[in-house]
Each structure stands twice: as C-alpha cells, then as structure tokens.
Design a protein around this motif. Structure first.
Motif, PDB file in Angstrom:
ATOM      1  N   ALA A 164      52.912  47.081  87.066  1.00  0.00           N
ATOM      2  CA  ALA A 164      53.949  48.204  86.917  1.00  0.00           C
ATOM      3  C   ALA A 164      55.164  47.790  87.938  1.00  0.00           C
ATOM      4  O   ALA A 164      56.464  47.894  87.348  1.00  0.00           O
ATOM      5  N   LYS A 165      54.817  47.799  89.154  1.00  0.00           N
ATOM      6  CA  LYS A 165      55.704  47.553  90.127  1.00  0.00           C
ATOM      7  C   LYS A 165      56.562  46.277  90.044  1.00  0.00           C
ATOM      8  O   LYS A 165      57.814  46.063  90.121  1.00  0.00           O
ATOM      9  N   ALA A 166      55.739  45.384  89.631  1.00  0.00           N
ATOM     10  CA  ALA A 166      56.295  43.961  89.338  1.00  0.00           C
ATOM     11  C   ALA A 166      57.485  43.983  88.342  1.00  0.00           C
ATOM     12  O   ALA A 166      58.379  43.300  88.282  1.00  0.00           O
ATOM     13  N   ASP A 167      56.988  44.637  87.233  1.00  0.00           N
ATOM     14  CA  ASP A 167      57.916  44.944  85.785  1.00  0.00           C
ATOM     15  C   ASP A 167      58.960  45.977  86.163  1.00  0.00           C
ATOM     16  O   ASP A 167      59.707  46.057  85.256  1.00  0.00           O
ATOM     17  N   GLY A 168      58.956  46.620  87.095  1.00  0.00           N
ATOM     18  CA  GLY A 168      60.096  47.654  87.244  1.00  0.00           C
ATOM     19  C   GLY A 168      59.878  48.756  86.171  1.00  0.00           C
ATOM     20  O   GLY A 168      60.823  49.166  85.793  1.00  0.00           O
ATOM     21  N   ARG A 169      58.561  49.051  85.972  1.00  0.00           N
ATOM     22  CA  ARG A 169      58.295  50.116  85.040  1.00  0.00           C
ATOM     23  C   ARG A 169      57.987  51.589  85.393  1.00  0.00           C
ATOM     24  O   ARG A 169      57.199  51.540  86.433  1.00  0.00           O
ATOM     25  N   THR A 170      58.166  52.794  84.959  1.00  0.00           N
ATOM     26  CA  THR A 170      57.788  54.053  85.433  1.00  0.00           C
ATOM     27  C   THR A 170      57.730  54.667  83.965  1.00  0.00           C
ATOM     28  O   THR A 170      57.604  54.012  82.795  1.00  0.00           O
ATOM     29  N   ILE A 171      56.858  55.795  84.051  1.00  0.00           N
ATOM     30  CA  ILE A 171      56.590  56.542  82.992  1.00  0.00           C
ATOM     31  C   ILE A 171      57.498  57.959  82.853  1.00  0.00           C
ATOM     32  O   ILE A 171      58.011  58.453  83.498  1.00  0.00           O
ATOM     33  N   THR A 172      57.582  58.408  81.552  1.00  0.00           N
ATOM     34  CA  THR A 172      58.210  59.621  81.484  1.00  0.00           C
ATOM     35  C   THR A 172      57.643  60.353  80.019  1.00  0.00           C
ATOM     36  O   THR A 172      56.998  59.568  79.290  1.00  0.00           O
ATOM     37  N   GLY A 173      58.080  61.386  79.896  1.00  0.00           N
ATOM     38  CA  GLY A 173      57.452  62.180  78.872  1.00  0.00           C
ATOM     39  C   GLY A 173      56.194  63.134  78.915  1.00  0.00           C
ATOM     40  O   GLY A 173      55.840  63.456  80.029  1.00  0.00           O
TER      41      GLY A 173
ATOM     42  N   ALA B 228      54.860  60.256  74.856  1.00  0.00           N
ATOM     43  CA  ALA B 228      55.074  59.300  76.322  1.00  0.00           C
ATOM     44  C   ALA B 228      55.748  58.391  76.051  1.00  0.00           C
ATOM     45  O   ALA B 228      55.491  57.561  74.927  1.00  0.00           O
ATOM     46  N   PHE B 229      56.672  57.809  76.989  1.00  0.00           N
ATOM     47  CA  PHE B 229      57.339  56.518  76.932  1.00  0.00           C
ATOM     48  C   PHE B 229      57.430  55.629  78.222  1.00  0.00           C
ATOM     49  O   PHE B 229      57.359  56.319  79.342  1.00  0.00           O
ATOM     50  N   ALA B 230      57.780  54.290  78.185  1.00  0.00           N
ATOM     51  CA  ALA B 230      58.247  53.810  79.360  1.00  0.00           C
ATOM     52  C   ALA B 230      59.737  54.076  79.738  1.00  0.00           C
ATOM     53  O   ALA B 230      60.415  54.107  78.797  1.00  0.00           O
ATOM     54  N   LYS B 231      59.767  53.831  80.993  1.00  0.00           N
ATOM     55  CA  LYS B 231      61.174  53.907  81.294  1.00  0.00           C
ATOM     56  C   LYS B 231      61.478  52.862  82.510  1.00  0.00           C
ATOM     57  O   LYS B 231      60.638  52.695  83.495  1.00  0.00           O
ATOM     58  N   ASP B 232      62.774  52.124  82.391  1.00  0.00           N
ATOM     59  CA  ASP B 232      63.075  51.314  83.516  1.00  0.00           C
ATOM     60  C   ASP B 232      63.483  52.194  84.668  1.00  0.00           C
ATOM     61  O   ASP B 232      64.367  52.850  84.637  1.00  0.00           O
ATOM     62  N   ILE B 233      62.715  51.444  85.890  1.00  0.00           N
ATOM     63  CA  ILE B 233      63.075  52.305  87.012  1.00  0.00           C
ATOM     64  C   ILE B 233      64.656  52.171  87.526  1.00  0.00           C
ATOM     65  O   ILE B 233      65.185  53.129  87.998  1.00  0.00           O
ATOM     66  N   LYS B 234      65.123  50.767  87.468  1.00  0.00           N
ATOM     67  CA  LYS B 234      66.518  50.965  87.982  1.00  0.00           C
ATOM     68  C   LYS B 234      67.753  51.618  87.053  1.00  0.00           C
ATOM     69  O   LYS B 234      68.540  52.234  87.400  1.00  0.00           O
ATOM     70  N   THR B 235      67.642  51.408  85.738  1.00  0.00           N
ATOM     71  CA  THR B 235      68.515  51.637  84.648  1.00  0.00           C
ATOM     72  C   THR B 235      68.318  53.097  84.194  1.00  0.00           C
ATOM     73  O   THR B 235      68.976  53.813  83.505  1.00  0.00           O
ATOM     74  N   GLU B 236      67.036  53.529  84.322  1.00  0.00           N
ATOM     75  CA  GLU B 236      66.348  54.717  83.533  1.00  0.00           C
ATOM     76  C   GLU B 236      66.520  54.961  82.227  1.00  0.00           C
ATOM     77  O   GLU B 236      66.519  55.982  81.793  1.00  0.00           O
ATOM     78  N   LYS B 237      66.495  53.824  81.641  1.00  0.00           N
ATOM     79  CA  LYS B 237      66.572  53.544  80.135  1.00  0.00           C
ATOM     80  C   LYS B 237      65.000  53.879  79.760  1.00  0.00           C
ATOM     81  O   LYS B 237      64.113  53.215  80.211  1.00  0.00           O
ATOM     82  N   ILE B 238      65.037  54.928  78.647  1.00  0.00           N
ATOM     83  CA  ILE B 238      63.783  55.240  78.111  1.00  0.00           C
ATOM     84  C   ILE B 238      63.387  54.423  76.938  1.00  0.00           C
ATOM     85  O   ILE B 238      64.437  54.236  76.123  1.00  0.00           O
ATOM     86  N   LYS B 239      62.490  53.773  76.848  1.00  0.00           N
ATOM     87  CA  LYS B 239      62.162  53.061  75.644  1.00  0.00           C
ATOM     88  C   LYS B 239      61.501  53.685  74.777  1.00  0.00           C
ATOM     89  O   LYS B 239      60.074  53.699  74.511  1.00  0.00           O
ATOM     90  N   ARG B 240      61.835  54.330  73.895  1.00  0.00           N
ATOM     91  CA  ARG B 240      61.448  55.367  72.753  1.00  0.00           C
ATOM     92  C   ARG B 240      60.716  54.635  71.832  1.00  0.00           C
ATOM     93  O   ARG B 240      61.331  53.791  71.169  1.00  0.00           O
ATOM     94  N   THR B 241      59.808  55.291  71.041  1.00  0.00           N
ATOM     95  CA  THR B 241      59.046  54.456  70.240  1.00  0.00           C
ATOM     96  C   THR B 241      58.815  55.905  68.890  1.00  0.00           C
ATOM     97  O   THR B 241      58.813  57.057  69.464  1.00  0.00           O
TER      98      THR B 241
END
Length: 216
Positions: A129-138, A166-179
C-alpha cells in the motif's frame, strides 16, 4: 490495475491453507478498495462518530481520520471468557484500519492484536500500500460476531464484514475510487485467535468467504 475491493490472499495455518481477507492488490473485478498510509500517532487524526460509538460500547478510541468509520456491532454472551475474546477481537478490527492509516510495519497496533501468519500478511500488505500510494476511506461494518470454538488458549471467531461503503483513496491527490455495491462487498470471515502468556488474545490467521449469503 488498481483493485476494486479488498481481495482474498492465501496464508497457511498449522493444519490447512486459509484465505485471508485484507487490503492489497488484486484483479480489476476486485476493484478499488485498498490499504493506505499516514504517520503513526499524527496530530491530524481525530475521533469520529463511529469511534465514539465504539468507545461507548467499551472499545478504545483508535483516533482514525474523520473520513474512516468503523461500525462494530456489540456482541456479548454472558460468558466472561468469550466476552473478552469478542472485545479484543473488536479492538483488533479497529487496529486493522489504523495500521493501514499509519503504514508502519512495526506499529504497536499491529503487534498488540496480530501474530503469526496474520501479522506477516499485514506487514506485506502495508508495504504494498505504501509503495502504491494508497489509503482507505469510507465505512467498514462488522456484525454477527460469534465465538464458535474455544479452549484455554485457542478460539475461533466468525463475523461478517460489509465494505459496500469502503473505498480506496489516492494519498497525494485524495481522489476516491468509488465503486458500485456488489455481493463481493459482503464477506464471512473466520479468525483463529491464540491466548498469550499475558492473558490477551491475538489473531493468528483468518479466512474469508466473499459474496457470503449469511452476511447479506
């Protein structure tokens, strides 16, 4: 491709191979829900309504960010030993979200509640997750928690997990990848816990059954 939801990965127990449900990589069918990063103990984290609700049920406040909510259905049996197991297992669920905020493989949240294959698995997923720059939200919802087996130093807990919000979120852009919600968001999990010499319970391994009808 970025995974849609938290996939199943394989870990071994002493007697059989168990499927682990956790944040990490997977195919595009499993979508955009993934683990994330942050700084352990950072001042930016603050209690949220879900944390307050869980604290009122006797669970500690793990100071998750405001956009992460963990809703754990209270469960008591009237049996003191089983209730301790369920309480510490619930704390482990809160710790699970916190370690994917902190992304520290030596986190005390991880070592306090996880051991064996479960801890090794999360250490691996934290690094990914750290390498991919991913975080969680929701919102992560846990319910129908039961102690199905128990001995002096070993217990099995089953429970349902709902990741439909619950969704993934880009750490830098804070864009949420909603599904869109799907049956795969509902997982029946079986966790094996072991009692330590200090009298606390740690998760050793767990397996998950996606699209579980028992959880919908």
């Amino acid at each position: 491709m970025v995974p849609r939801r938290l996939p199943l990965a394989v870990a071994l127990t002493a007697s059989a191979a168990l499927l682990l449900t956790a944040c990490g990589s997977g195919d595009d069918k499993n979508g955009d829900k993934a683990a994330g990063a942050g700084k352990q103990g950072g001042n930016t984290a603050s209690p949220n309504s879900s944390a307050t609700k869980n604290a009122s049920a006797g669970l500690p406040d793990f100071e998750l960010p405001d956009d992460i909510k963990v809703d754990i259905e209270p469960s008591t049996t009237g049996d003191k030993a089983k209730d301790q197991i369920l309480r510490e297992q619930a704390e482990g669920l809160l710790a699970r979200q916190r370690i994917f905020v902190d992304l520290d493989p030596t986190s005390g949240y991880l070592t306090r509640y996880y051991n064996g294959e479960a801890r090794a698995f999360y250490v691996s997923e934290i690094k990914k997750a750290k390498a991919d720059g991913r975080t969680i939200t929701g919102t992560y919802r846990y319910y129908d928690r039961k102690v199905t087996q128990k001995s002096d130093d070993r217990a099995v807990v089953t429970y349902c997990e709902d990741q439909s919000k619950a969704f993934a979120k880009d750490i830098k852009t804070e864009k949420i990848k909603r599904t869109e919600p799907s049956p795969e968001d509902y997982t029946l999990i079986t966790a094996v816990l072991r009692k330590t010499d200090h009298g606390t319970w740690l998760v050793q391994s767990f397996r998950g059954e996606e699209s579980a009808t028992e959880c919908r």
